[in-house]
Design an enzyme around this catalytic site. Structure first.
Site, PDB file in Angstrom:
ATOM      1  N   TYR A 195       1.759 -13.028 -11.087  1.00 41.35           N
ATOM      2  CA  TYR A 195       1.351 -13.686  -9.848  1.00 41.35           C
ATOM      3  C   TYR A 195       1.265 -15.175 -10.151  1.00 41.35           C
ATOM      4  CZ  TYR A 195      -0.216  -9.369  -7.467  1.00 41.35           C
ATOM      5  OH  TYR A 195      -0.282  -8.149  -6.864  1.00 41.35           O
ATOM      6  N   HIS A 245       4.917  -2.878  -2.139  1.00 38.13           N
ATOM      7  CA  HIS A 245       3.592  -3.007  -2.738  1.00 38.13           C
ATOM      8  C   HIS A 245       2.751  -1.750  -2.445  1.00 38.13           C
ATOM      9  CE1 HIS A 245       1.385  -6.504  -4.680  1.00 38.13           C
ATOM     10  NE2 HIS A 245       0.463  -5.567  -4.675  1.00 38.13           N
ATOM     11  N   THR A 261       5.935 -11.014  -8.764  1.00 39.55           N
ATOM     12  CA  THR A 261       5.614 -10.369  -7.486  1.00 39.55           C
ATOM     13  C   THR A 261       5.755 -11.390  -6.362  1.00 39.55           C
ATOM     14  OG1 THR A 261       4.129  -8.782  -8.500  1.00 39.55           O
ATOM     15  CG2 THR A 261       3.839  -9.189  -6.157  1.00 39.55           C
ATOM     16  N   GLY A 268       7.227   3.111  -5.063  1.00 39.08           N
ATOM     17  CA  GLY A 268       6.657   3.426  -3.751  1.00 39.08           C
ATOM     18  C   GLY A 268       6.781   4.887  -3.382  1.00 39.08           C
ATOM     19  N   GLN A 306       3.984  -8.544 -15.366  1.00 44.64           N
ATOM     20  CA  GLN A 306       3.977  -8.778 -13.910  1.00 44.64           C
ATOM     21  C   GLN A 306       3.287 -10.096 -13.664  1.00 44.64           C
ATOM     22  OE1 GLN A 306       0.850  -8.418 -11.935  1.00 44.64           O
ATOM     23  NE2 GLN A 306       1.931  -9.342 -10.195  1.00 44.64           N
ATOM     24  N   TYR A 329      -9.723   1.666  -3.529  1.00 46.27           N
ATOM     25  CA  TYR A 329      -8.898   0.511  -3.872  1.00 46.27           C
ATOM     26  C   TYR A 329      -7.524   0.947  -4.382  1.00 46.27           C
ATOM     27  CZ  TYR A 329      -6.982  -3.469  -6.340  1.00 46.27           C
ATOM     28  OH  TYR A 329      -6.127  -4.450  -6.778  1.00 46.27           O
ATOM     29  N   ASP A 352       5.781 -10.395  -2.893  1.00 48.65           N
ATOM     30  CA  ASP A 352       5.365  -9.875  -1.583  1.00 48.65           C
ATOM     31  C   ASP A 352       3.867  -9.996  -1.336  1.00 48.65           C
ATOM     32  OD1 ASP A 352       4.417  -7.959  -3.296  1.00 48.65           O
ATOM     33  OD2 ASP A 352       5.513  -6.286  -2.401  1.00 48.65           O
ATOM     34  N   ARG A 366      -6.643  -4.203   3.729  1.00 44.06           N
ATOM     35  CA  ARG A 366      -6.855  -2.819   3.290  1.00 44.06           C
ATOM     36  C   ARG A 366      -8.220  -2.380   3.781  1.00 44.06           C
ATOM     37  NH1 ARG A 366      -4.650  -4.892  -2.576  1.00 44.06           N
ATOM     38  NH2 ARG A 366      -2.693  -5.708  -1.678  1.00 44.06           N
TER      39      ARG A 366
END
Lengths: 341, 341, 341, 341
Positions: B130, B236, B156, B268, B128, B25, B158, B165
């Site tokens: 959401y 991300h 956030t 990143g 952060q 993860y 994006d 994933r």
């Protein structure tokens, strides 16, 4: 040793012979070693443009460096702790250079005294200088260099701090205390040295001054304005800041910025005579090698260094001839191009 | 832990320690992980241009982020489900950041309540955010953030939908139900959020607003026109849309479009101090890391995070000094170039 | 089959299941397979430029192809000898397409008669046409197509000669004689077909005409001048001339040259929804896939094809949403860029 | 032999059959073999632009070289010591060429006398010339060539010195003394040859003169000014100066500089018919191959060479047809492009 055909095979032989916890010091680079690898890889993205139907019956590699004649446009770069590879150490490398008529640049971190090297070898020598935090020690060093026949000082400017070399950390490399370092150490290099200090060095010695470790046009312009005699393009063999351009790629901008006001040299990743010829084509007056010399030293002491110099000399001569040139001076910017991407 | 020399070794150690069905993860990216890989690879195509003969005897990494002083231009990016790696979870990372004087960005998907984090750690914190489909829940969240000492909100943008994933799917990763998520979940993120909703957020809180996940000049212009205080260039961590530019490559266009109207941050693929310095050279005010912090947390909880921050801080300082700079502010566009292709 | 997460895993499963001497025909390309590999690799050199804060709560993949509505901008490309993979063959693929609402392009080398396919599947179908040396046979074929519900003809123009596929030669692949090919064979394709023959086709059928296998602006201009309705950018999956540009790289020049005078489609190396979205961004109206469908067919017949279409549909929708678009029409040239080299 | 599908498989078979200490001479290149590898790799960075709907029902590979008709735009490049691979040696390769109607270029280091070759094979032949230090020997050689039916002289200009081929040194390759070399040796090649000597050659023979080994526009201009009839772009198969551009990359500048004043040929790394077609598109009149011929000779003597020529002829014809051309003359610069980088 005679079966070793090229510098790459000397490096392999040295790696096989020397204790890995020692060889790591000579072989490794900083952090992820991106620059270490790129220094080598960069050469293949430059291509030579050979000219045909030129009389190459006689090829003469002689050139001059700051006015002194040398037998070829390749010299021995300074590297520390040579005693770890062979007891002859700096004496062996300096003697091999003298025998070959090549320039030797003796490191501040030599375990031989300069007078010993002068007595042993009658060839052109430059002193590589690390300015120590104890400036008096550096003044003594410069005076001793003047008295022992050095003809120029190559001031290393790219080591205000010591790069992070993780191979050494991983293998626990440490300088053995029994190695004598008469003139200074890395940990005592003065991190506050600036352009203004060049005047202090100029006042301390009348030897020509070369700056070793320049990679930008901006610093080249400053160096020329400060009247230095030579600029040595180098990223310290990929051992300092990781992520810097390969010297062969940085060379053109330095040569352009120097604009003939001083000589330009280069080191970093040179393994073949054709690499040296590429440097000449991009405007360098000479290239320098350290790891190939360390490998020769490790394999067979002075004789090993001599053999490495001989191999490279032969390769340079061959590359020159196949390029359609009979002397280093004939190699020009028209003899090289970027590979198509 | 002390034998781990760099972030890469911390990541390896974490991968060896944590159950693969959990570590996937944190480690994985979307679909073919092209972007995950490129995020790392992109750094080597930018080269630093170090300047020499600068006094780097004293290097100070301090900078300010939205006016608040931090000890270095590197902060902890938010990442969810930290409890899976160590019981200390967000408390450990926030405390380690506070001890280091670095900015911590606390995720919406924290298993600690904000008041607990405030009580445990006295350092700079951003929230952060959401935005949840249940907007009331987000209003409560913002109010609680205001009361618990957060100094900015990083929204956030994006993740309107959750990236695919496949490592997680392959290994059957699922969020364990015993992990408390007080403030929201990914599946409840509101996919209808638009630029107009920024006004709604502005009305709900007077904290400065940062948009996290911008990668284009077009969105940068919109963000600046909407008066945001910061833009956080990010894909991300390669976990959302596969096939997007690496943040370090997208950074220049965002910085140019921002034109000084707001601060610009980036995350990143940062693994080395020199990566951070490259971001500074391209105009970022700070870089953020998540996976390196996750690795530290996995290896040794808060102490592991502290060690990762210490390693990176030392590397940033060294890279800065070798670049010829003594503070983040001195790093400029002239200190970086594209590698020759 | 349900554990197969993506097209790549379907391809692996098919390769493991089908006799290598058969699968080679579907998998391989011409000669050194440079184009086969580049078709795939080319996608990673195009990067998506996602836009944020767009309401993507509802995403609709519907579009039209030559005026007919399809459920998504992805169709099934024609490929021969489907019977080798599953007895359902073209009936299975056509039915799966119909169920998905996607366009199926039925090959000339079908082992089912068109009337059987019409009876089995009630969805949009185009006929892929190889003009045979026996032109009368092609006229019959066109007439039968008209009677059995086809809505367009996709004339393959890049197989005047058969490419050299060495995998087949190495493994001794040959078309089993028991497979019925009612409408033509590869060896009977007419190599003398020219632009003038388009008029003959136009006279033989009033179905819209698509040219499949165009990769240059020059041929695009000719096609438009000859009034074709669609241009299908393709290098025949790397099976014809090795050393041709990947279709995704050829697409921009074709789109530019078409200048809106006809629709443009593309196939070649599509494995992910994001690949399809890149094609839309470069101006294609739809992309087509063959090998992914062959893999689905091999793994589980019609159900396998349905699953592949479902996976790709979901990936397209996700990529669209993460790009900040809610329909194929919204994807524009501003959503894509070349990666930095 | 019949199971060998392409030149690559012939090369593998030869390497498996011939003593490595002998095959090294044919296979290897100079020093690090960068050029040897790049000669091959360069082709994939040029892409063909095939045109569709051209009548390719009949393809004719015939062309002329210096006015003489040959059956295809591919000839046999000269290579020394063919006797090491098969007793038929130059007689076998020359006969195979004659049977195929292809041009054979006979090396100075042939072990057959020219009269023997003339008697054995009735096909177009050029003489490859190394000017020897003993110029009288070369005059005799030219006179004998004139009498034995050669129609042109290809003067090799890129071997004033012999490249350093380390495979040979490593495996101890040496020319067996029992091989007769009637017309000269490599070690006696005259390194002093210059443009002025072309007049001497012109005076010694009225055969057309081709210069083999030109890679720059500068030398092309000189060659044209000296009235040579053909320029052969070559880096001697990567066996001379390592680090030179691949011939296919050097070809455009030579063609441009020649400006139609003489024919241009090329060798180096050609393994496929499509490679030959790329050379035609970039302006070469013909390509030449040596290692593929050596492989054919090693595998099955004259029959092996014939088979290699047949394979390549078929590939050229197929590539031509798939490109939309029916003759070499139709291939133009518009049929090729650089791959996107």
């Amino acid at each position: 040793m005679n079966e070793l055909l090229n510098v790459g095979e000397f490096l392999d032989a040295a790696a096989a012979k020397i204790d890995p916890a020692v060889w790591c010091y000579f072989e490794g680079g900083a952090e992820d070693e991106v620059t270490l690898r790129e220094n080598l890889a960069a050469f293949s993205r430059w291509q030579l443009r050979p000219r045909m139907l030129v009389d190459v019956g006689e090829i003469n590699l002689e050139t001059t460096l700051l006015g002194a004649t040398v037998s070829m446009p390749l010299g021995i770069a300074p590297f520390a702790l040579q005693r770890l590879l062979d007891p002859g150490a700096e004496r062996a490398t300096t003697c091999a250079a003298a025998t070959a008529g090549a320039l030797a640049v003796v490191p501040t971190l030599t375990s031989y005294r300069h007078a010993e090297l002068q007595a042993a070898a009658d060839g052109p020598r430059w002193l590589q200088l690390y300015v120590q935090t104890d400036r008096a020690r550096t003044l003594d060093h410069l005076a001793e260099a003047r008295e022992t026949g050095y003809t120029a000082v190559a001031l290393t400017v790219d080591l205000p701090l010591i790069g992070r070399r993780e191979r050494d950390l991983r293998l626990g490399f440490a300088i053995p205390p029994e190695i004598p370092l008469h003139y200074g150490t890395l940990v005592d290099v003065d991190p506050t040295l600036t352009w203004r200090d060049l005047e202090w060095i100029r006042a301390a010695t009348d030897l020509p001054l070369v700056l070793k470790g320049i990679v930008t046009r901006e610093d080249t312009v400053l160096a020329a304005e400060h009247g230095v005699d030579g600029i040595w393009v180098s990223n310290h063999g990929g051992r300092q800041l990781d992520g810097v351009a390969p010297p062969i790629d940085a060379l053109p901008e330095v040569v352009e910025a120097a604009d003939g006001r001083c000589e330009v040299y280069v080191d970093g990743g040179f393994r073949r005579g054709s690499d040296v010829v590429k440097a000449l084509a991009l405007g360098a007056r000479a290239a320098f090698v350290a790891r190939p010399i360390a490998a020769g030293l490790a394999v067979d002491g002075e004789a090993g260094v001599s053999r490495v110099l001989e191999l490279l000399r032969d390769e340079i001569a061959l590359a020159l001839g196949l390029l359609g040139c009979t002397s280093p001076e004939q190699v020009s910017r028209a003899h090289i191009q970027r590979a198509l991407s």
